[in-house]
Design a protein around this motif. Structure first.
Motif, short mmCIF file in Angstrom:
data_model
loop_
_atom_site.label_atom_id
_atom_site.label_comp_id
_atom_site.label_asym_id
_atom_site.label_seq_id
_atom_site.Cartn_x
_atom_site.Cartn_y
_atom_site.Cartn_z
N CYS A 108 0.79 -1.15 0.09
CA CYS A 108 0.00 0.05 -0.07
C CYS A 108 1.04 1.22 0.08
CB CYS A 108 -0.99 -0.16 1.40
SG CYS A 108 -1.99 1.08 1.18
N LEU A 109 2.03 1.34 0.90
CA LEU A 109 2.76 2.33 0.81
C LEU A 109 3.71 2.73 -0.44
CD1 LEU A 109 4.32 4.59 2.64
CD2 LEU A 109 6.21 2.81 2.83
N PHE A 110 4.00 1.60 -1.29
CA PHE A 110 4.64 1.55 -2.36
C PHE A 110 3.63 2.06 -3.56
CE2 PHE A 110 7.65 -2.17 -1.08
CZ PHE A 110 8.34 -1.42 -0.31
N ALA A 111 2.42 1.64 -3.40
CA ALA A 111 1.58 2.13 -4.51
C ALA A 111 1.28 3.50 -4.30
CB ALA A 111 0.18 1.26 -4.50
N ILE A 112 0.99 4.17 -3.07
CA ILE A 112 0.65 5.24 -2.82
C ILE A 112 1.74 6.31 -3.00
CG2 ILE A 112 0.22 6.95 -1.11
CD1 ILE A 112 -1.55 5.04 0.04
N GLY A 113 3.10 5.80 -2.89
CA GLY A 113 4.13 6.72 -3.14
C GLY A 113 4.40 6.65 -4.86
N ASP A 114 4.37 5.65 -5.33
CA ASP A 114 4.59 5.54 -6.87
C ASP A 114 3.42 6.36 -7.29
OD1 ASP A 114 6.45 4.16 -6.56
OD2 ASP A 114 5.69 2.03 -7.04
N GLY A 115 2.28 6.21 -6.93
CA GLY A 115 1.32 7.30 -7.68
C GLY A 115 1.48 8.82 -7.60
N LEU A 169 1.48 0.46 -11.48
CA LEU A 169 0.69 -0.33 -11.99
C LEU A 169 0.53 -1.71 -11.22
CD1 LEU A 169 0.27 0.39 -15.56
CD2 LEU A 169 -1.35 1.20 -13.90
N LEU A 170 1.88 -2.27 -11.17
CA LEU A 170 1.97 -3.55 -10.44
C LEU A 170 1.65 -3.46 -8.76
CD1 LEU A 170 5.15 -4.91 -12.27
CD2 LEU A 170 2.90 -5.91 -12.40
N ASN A 171 2.15 -2.47 -8.39
CA ASN A 171 1.87 -2.14 -6.98
C ASN A 171 0.38 -2.09 -6.73
OD1 ASN A 171 4.33 -2.68 -5.77
ND2 ASN A 171 4.87 -0.68 -6.30
N PHE A 172 -0.29 -1.30 -7.53
CA PHE A 172 -1.78 -1.06 -7.11
C PHE A 172 -2.36 -2.20 -7.59
CE2 PHE A 172 -5.95 0.86 -8.75
CZ PHE A 172 -6.30 1.64 -7.61
#
Length: 178
Positions: A108-115, A169-172
């Motif tokens: 979740c942290l990776f997806a939010i940070g990447d976004g 996209l992969l993290n999300f």
């Protein structure tokens, strides 16, 4: 009519003793490009290199602070460099200790940070591209400015965003699949 029914007793298979059959920390759902994989590390290094070179090219010009969009590009690439470098270190650690990074909070942290970094980098690259087109094509004052450097930094910011998009996209997708 009163036939006996056979009783079924399940027998558990013994666990495999060969460590090659059962690698530790590797799941079948670990796609190349996910955090903690070699592909993920490659994407993070590419993001860092493209953003770092864009930052260096933009900072090498003397007149970038006069345009707000270029200052925004410098700020976005600094944030992109810091984010990608820190996650590359996490990926290196995960690869060295063979640890899986599929923790719900971490993903979740990776997806939010990447976004967030993807949105900032894309916005900065688009605004800088608009200004370079204005300077080069509409105002025709490219001889007085560093248009080549501005265009190079903008193109590298877009390349950094292209390298960031698969990670996001992969993290999300991984976050949404849980």
């Amino acid at each position: 009519m009163f036939a006996s029914r056979p009783a079924v007793h399940p027998v558990e298979a013994p666990p495999p003793t060969d460590p090659v059959e059962q690698p530790t920390g590797v799941l079948m759902k670990d796609l190349p490009g996910m955090p903690g994989t070699a592909g993920g590390l490659g994407l993070r290094v590419a993001q860092f290199v493209f953003a770092g070179v864009a930052l260096a090219v933009m900072a090498s010009t003397s007149d970038f602070p006069s345009v707000t969009a270029f200052c925004y590009l410098v700020a976005a690439t600094i944030m992109q460099c810091l984010w990608s470098f820190s996650l590359a270190i996490v990926d290196i650690y995960a690869l060295l200790v063979k640890r899986c990074l599929r923790n719900r909070r971490a993903v979740c942290l990776f997806a939010i940070g990447d976004g967030i970094t993807a949105a900032l980098t894309f916005g900065a690259a688009c605004s800088s591209a608009g200004i370079t087109v204005l300077i080069d094509n509409d105002l025709n004052i490219c001889a007085e400015n560093h248009c080549g450097s501005f265009e190079t930094a903008t193109a590298l910011a877009f390349m950094s965003w292209f390298a960031l998009t698969p990670s996001f996209l992969l993290n999300f997708w991984s976050m949404a699949a849980r």
